[in-house]
Motif scaffolding. Structure first.
Motif, PDB file in Angstrom:
ATOM      1  N   GLU A 184     -54.571 -46.014  23.502  1.00  0.00           N
ATOM      2  CA  GLU A 184     -53.432 -45.738  24.044  1.00  0.00           C
ATOM      3  C   GLU A 184     -52.594 -46.831  24.415  1.00  0.00           C
ATOM      4  N   LYS A 185     -53.482 -47.595  25.049  1.00  0.00           N
ATOM      5  CA  LYS A 185     -52.967 -49.136  25.591  1.00  0.00           C
ATOM      6  C   LYS A 185     -52.222 -49.832  24.422  1.00  0.00           C
ATOM      7  N   LEU A 186     -53.129 -49.935  23.376  1.00  0.00           N
ATOM      8  CA  LEU A 186     -52.438 -50.746  22.120  1.00  0.00           C
ATOM      9  C   LEU A 186     -51.087 -50.036  21.741  1.00  0.00           C
ATOM     10  N   GLU A 187     -50.947 -48.795  21.728  1.00  0.00           N
ATOM     11  CA  GLU A 187     -49.905 -48.079  21.128  1.00  0.00           C
ATOM     12  C   GLU A 187     -48.776 -48.313  22.159  1.00  0.00           C
ATOM     13  N   ASN A 188     -48.987 -48.358  23.613  1.00  0.00           N
ATOM     14  CA  ASN A 188     -47.847 -48.512  24.561  1.00  0.00           C
ATOM     15  C   ASN A 188     -47.620 -49.922  24.586  1.00  0.00           C
ATOM     16  N   LEU A 210     -47.377 -51.689  21.703  1.00  0.00           N
ATOM     17  CA  LEU A 210     -46.762 -51.780  20.506  1.00  0.00           C
ATOM     18  C   LEU A 210     -45.238 -51.220  20.986  1.00  0.00           C
ATOM     19  N   ILE A 211     -45.125 -50.250  21.545  1.00  0.00           N
ATOM     20  CA  ILE A 211     -43.867 -49.521  21.723  1.00  0.00           C
ATOM     21  C   ILE A 211     -43.193 -50.131  22.765  1.00  0.00           C
ATOM     22  N   ASN A 212     -43.836 -50.706  23.797  1.00  0.00           N
ATOM     23  CA  ASN A 212     -42.975 -51.613  24.868  1.00  0.00           C
ATOM     24  C   ASN A 212     -42.398 -53.109  24.217  1.00  0.00           C
ATOM     25  N   SER A 213     -43.075 -53.497  23.344  1.00  0.00           N
ATOM     26  CA  SER A 213     -42.764 -54.741  22.491  1.00  0.00           C
ATOM     27  C   SER A 213     -41.765 -54.721  21.546  1.00  0.00           C
TER      28      SER A 213
END
Length: 184
Positions: free
Chosen positions: A175-179, A181-184
Motif C-alpha cells: 500500500e505504501k509503495l502504491e501510494n 507511485l500514485i503521489n509521484s
C-alpha cells in the motif's frame, strides 16, 4: 509495534523449544533409572539350604561330577572283583554299590529340583520385569508422541500467525509503495 509482534513470535518459538528439551530430558532421566535398575538388580537373600541346593545342583550337573563318579565306580568294581577273601566288601552283583547309587539319586533329585524351582521363579520374575519395562517403554513412547503432537500443533499455529502477520506487513508495504507511485 511490528517489532513487538516479531519478538513475541520468536519468544513463542523459544518456549516451544524449551518444552521439547524438557520432555527429552525427562525421558532420558527415566531411561537412566530403568537402566540403573537393570544393571544393579536387587540381591537375593538365600537361606543356607538354598545355597546348598544350588551348589549340589551345580556340581551334580557338571562333567566334573560325572568324571569323578565314573572313576569312583570303576575303582569300586575293580577292587571288589580283584580283592581276595574278606577284603571283598561288595562282591558281584554289587548290591551295596546299587544301594548307595539309589540313595544318592533319591537325595540328589529333590535337591536339584529345589534349585530348579528357585531358578524358575527367578526366570518368571525376570520375565515379569521385562514385560513391565516393555509396557513402560510403550507408555512413554505414546506419551512422547502426544507431547510432540501438541508441540507441532503449537508450532503450526505459530507459523500460521507469523505468516498472517507477514502478509499484513507485505500489504502495508505494498500500500505504501502504491501510494508513493500514485503521489509521484
Amino acid at each position: 509495534m511490528k517489532n513487538k509482534e516479531i519478538d513475541q513470535l520468536l519468544c513463542d518459538e523459544n518456549n516451544h523449544l524449551k518444552k521439547l528439551h524438557k520432555i527429552v530430558k525427562e525421558t532420558i532421566l527415566a531411561e537412566e533409572l530403568i537402566v540403573q535398575n537393570l544393571v544393579n538388580p536387587p540381591l537375593d537373600v538365600l537361606t543356607p539350604g538354598q545355597k546348598l541346593s544350588d551348589k549340589v545342583a551345580r556340581f551334580g550337573g557338571s562333567w566334573q561330577f560325572i568324571s569323578w563318579f565314573g572313576i569312583l565306580l570303576t575303582i569300586w568294581i575293580i577292587f571288589n572283583v580283584l580283592a581276595v577273601g574278606h577284603y571283598k566288601f561288595d562282591p558281584y552283583p554289587f548290591i551295596l554299590m546299587n544301594l548307595i547309587l539309589s540313595c544318592i539319586a533319591a537325595l540328589q533329585a529333590p535337591i536339584i529340583m529345589m534349585s530348579q524351582n528357585r531358578q524358575e521363579e527367578k526366570d518368571r520374575m525376570r520375565s515379569e520385569n521385562d514385560y513391565l519395562i516393555n509396557l513402560k517403554a510403550e507408555m512413554q513412547i505414546r506419551s512422547l508422541n502426544k507431547k510432540i503432537d501438541v508441540l507441532i500443533e503449537g508450532q503450526v499455529k505459530t507459523l500460521f500467525e507469523t505468516q498472517e502477520k507477514q502478509f499484513a506487513l507485505l500489504r502495508e508495504i505494498n500500500e505504501k509503495l502504491e501510494n508513493r507511485l500514485i503521489n509521484s
